[in-house]
Enzyme design. Structure first.
Site, PDB file in Angstrom:
ATOM      1  N   ASN A   1       0.814  -1.215   0.000  1.00 21.13           N
ATOM      2  CA  ASN A   1       0.000   0.000   0.000  1.00 21.13           C
ATOM      3  C   ASN A   1       0.854   1.275   0.000  1.00 21.13           C
ATOM      4  O   ASN A   1       0.466   2.283  -0.571  1.00 21.13           O
ATOM      5  CB  ASN A   1      -0.951   0.012   1.191  1.00 21.13           C
ATOM      6  CG  ASN A   1      -2.028  -1.057   1.063  1.00 21.13           C
ATOM      7  OD1 ASN A   1      -2.231  -1.851   1.958  1.00 21.13           O
ATOM      8  ND2 ASN A   1      -2.697  -1.114  -0.071  1.00 21.13           N
TER       9      ASN A   1
ATOM     10  N   LYS B   1      -1.198   5.114   8.331  1.00 20.30           N
ATOM     11  CA  LYS B   1      -2.540   4.665   7.938  1.00 20.30           C
ATOM     12  C   LYS B   1      -3.346   4.567   9.225  1.00 20.30           C
ATOM     13  O   LYS B   1      -3.065   3.749  10.097  1.00 20.30           O
ATOM     14  CB  LYS B   1      -2.478   3.305   7.229  1.00 20.30           C
ATOM     15  CG  LYS B   1      -3.855   2.799   6.817  1.00 20.30           C
ATOM     16  CD  LYS B   1      -3.799   1.381   6.286  1.00 20.30           C
ATOM     17  CE  LYS B   1      -3.338   1.358   4.839  1.00 20.30           C
ATOM     18  NZ  LYS B   1      -3.355  -0.046   4.325  1.00 20.30           N
TER      19      LYS B   1
HETATM   20 CA   LIG Z   1      -0.662  -2.378   6.081  1.00 20.56          CA
HETATM   21 CA   LIG Z   2      -1.751  -3.796   2.789  1.00 24.49          CA
END
Ligand SMILES: [Ca+2]
Ligand SMILES: [Ca+2]
Ligand SMILES: [Ca+2]
Ligand SMILES: [Ca+2]
Length: 510
Positions: free
Chosen positions: A242, A247
């Protein structure tokens, strides 16, 4: 006489109860040894088998090639932690690189509570470097996690109130690249975990990942964390993962639009992450970003999806170099660098060169002093922020993660937090031009420090703000005073906290 005898028995009894063992482990040791300094064990697993609450396992420097998980399942207590510490001045390396790739092959699996783990390098595990598996109230400090074949440090299965302090997690990569993060309080994590002074770089998936599956409405705090270059492999090639910096949450399948990870970020930096710097993902919880800094991420800030009722997105005193990205109109925003009246150019910074950000830490584990993203004198971002209860210098907080005008250093929570408010004699003393003043706070509270001359005139406002329990070190540069040509070299530092006031005499040599 009898009373005296009785007291001495009680004394002996108390002393006996508090006897704490030192257990030694060394690469040259043997598990058939007695575990003393002269006769160390060979493995932490053996030391763990004999350790009790209050004991210290002292691990000598050198390489420990390991093929199986080190399971830490014993319990300390709030006042009697179990310590697993590098021997002073040495650095043990737990090298799991010969371990098979397998979802159950963690380097350390920490199920115990009240551990203090400090000073270990953990590399090459077949899955996580450290999995905190329901373990709670642990302190993991000054450890590094690298080249593990899943997330460097993961918290799961209700793991709560753990403090991760001054740790590095880098070059972790799984086969698919889509799972290995630097630090991950994710999936089934518990609440109240915090990260202080941590760095994550070049992990194949994300630097920090708070994605949930199973857990909901948990809170995580990050302070002074640097997350960069995630979404790249150790070779520098882009990964298939990603590639986000922070995140902050999100979920999947049926619950993707309901799960709430409340994340508080103070003075954190995201740069050079391949995709997003500060990424909401589809988190529905409250997110607070105070004094964030973002530079050269694919997108700097991506926080635009509506939250569930009662949750708030707050972004204050934050900085973006270049386009800031997107932040929903529902957010509470104040004094961010992309708002009026600010403009940001390279001239606002001492340096935009990232060299040194992954460099060696200070001997105590603290982050290195690096010029990157520090504000240049004369920048309009200095003293332009809003008071968000983070300590600051000058008339007001600055914009971004680094406050100009001298470091404010938290020395981090120790294994035992201070029992009272204390201020320690400055050092050096006498001094010219710079001296350090340390103090301890027993509880979160408002604290201020000011320097006066002997006529009672204010010379310098050093600190105003709210600090948590712990020991702190402040620097005073006496050139402020020298410039005034004050008659005497004696100054008074006044520290106020919780209705108490303590005064120190400082001797400035002219
Ligand atoms: Ca991750
Ligand atoms: Ca991921
Ligand atoms: Ca795994
Ligand atoms: Ca300031």
């Amino acid at each position: 006489m009898f009373v005296k005898y009785l007291l001495s028995c009680v004394g002996l009894l108390l002393w006996g109860m508090q006897l704490q063992a030192q257990i030694f482990v060394a690469p040259s040791g043997n598990d058939l040894n007695s575990g003393t300094f002269e006769q160390p064990f060979a493995t932490i697993t053996k030391a763990h088998s004999v350790a009790q609450a209050g004991d210290t396992i002292s691990v000598r420097g050198g390489v420990y090639p390991l093929l199986t998980t080190v399971n830490l399942s014993k319990y300390g207590t709030a006042t009697q932690r179990i310590h697993l510490l590098a021997y002073p001045g040495e650095r043990p390396i737990l090298d799991f690189s010969g371990m098979a790739l397998s979802g159950s092959n963690r380097g350390i699996r920490l199920q115990g509570w009240y551990w203090h783990i400090k000073g270990l390098d953990i590399k090459g595990a077949g899955d996580n470097g450290i999995l905190v598996d329901n373990g709670s109230y642990n302190i993991i400090e000054f450890c590094s996690l690298s080249e593990n074949r899943d997330t460097g440090l993961q918290l799961a299965n209700g793991a709560a109130y753990n403090q991760i302090i001054n740790c590095d997690s880098y070059n972790n990569a799984d086969l698919s690249h889509g799972n290995a993060d630097g630090f991950a309080p994710k999936l089934t994590v518990g609440t109240g975990n915090s990260f202080y002074g941590c760095r994550a770089w070049q992990n194949s998936d994300d630097g920090f990942d708070g994605y949930l599956r199973g857990a909901d409405d948990v809170t995580t705090v990050l302070e002074h964390c640097w997350i960069f270059k995630n979404g790249y492999l150790s070779s520098g090639v882009a990964s298939n993962g990603n590639g986000n910096g922070f995140k902050l949450g999100g979920g999947d399948n049926g619950n993707s639009d309901s799960l709430k990870h409340n994340v508080i970020l103070k003075s954190c930096i995201a740069f050079d992450n391949r995709v997003k710097g500060f990424d909401q993902n589809n988190n529905r919880g409250s997110m607070t970003i105070h004094n964030g800094s973002a530079y050269r991420n694919g997108t700097n800030y991506s926080l635009s999806q509506t939250l569930v009722s009662g949750k708030i997105l707050t972004v204050i005193n934050s900085l973006a170099v270049g386009p800031f990205g997107s932040i929903g109109s529902f957010a509470v925003q104040q004094t961010n660098s992309w708002m009026l009246p600010f403009t940001v150019t390279a001239a606002d910074f001492v340096s935009l060169d990232t060299t040194g950000m992954r460099g060696p830490r200070k001997p105590d584990g603290g982050l290195p002093d690096v010029p990157f993203l520090r504000l240049a004198g004369g920048s309009g971002l200095i003293d332009a922020g809003t008071n968000v209860e983070i300590p600051y210098n000058g008339a007001a907080p600055d914009i971004g993660a680094f406050e100009s005008g001298g470091p404010i250093t938290s020395m981090g929570p120790d294994n035992l937090l201070p029992g009272s408010f204390s201020v320690f004699q400055n050092y050096p003393n006498p001094f010219n031009p710079e001296t350090m003043i340390e103090f301890e706070l027993p509880l979160l509270g408002e604290v201020s420090m000011q320097v006066f001359d002997i006529a009672g005139r204010l010379v310098k406002d050093i600190l105003h703000g709210e600090l948590g329990a712990g020991r702190y070190r402040m620097r005073w540069d006496g050139t402020d005073a020298l410039a005034r040509r004050a008659a005497s070299g004696v100054y008074l530092a006044v520290v106020q906290y919780g209705g108490q006031k303590k005064t120190l005499k400082l001797q400035l040599l002219k």
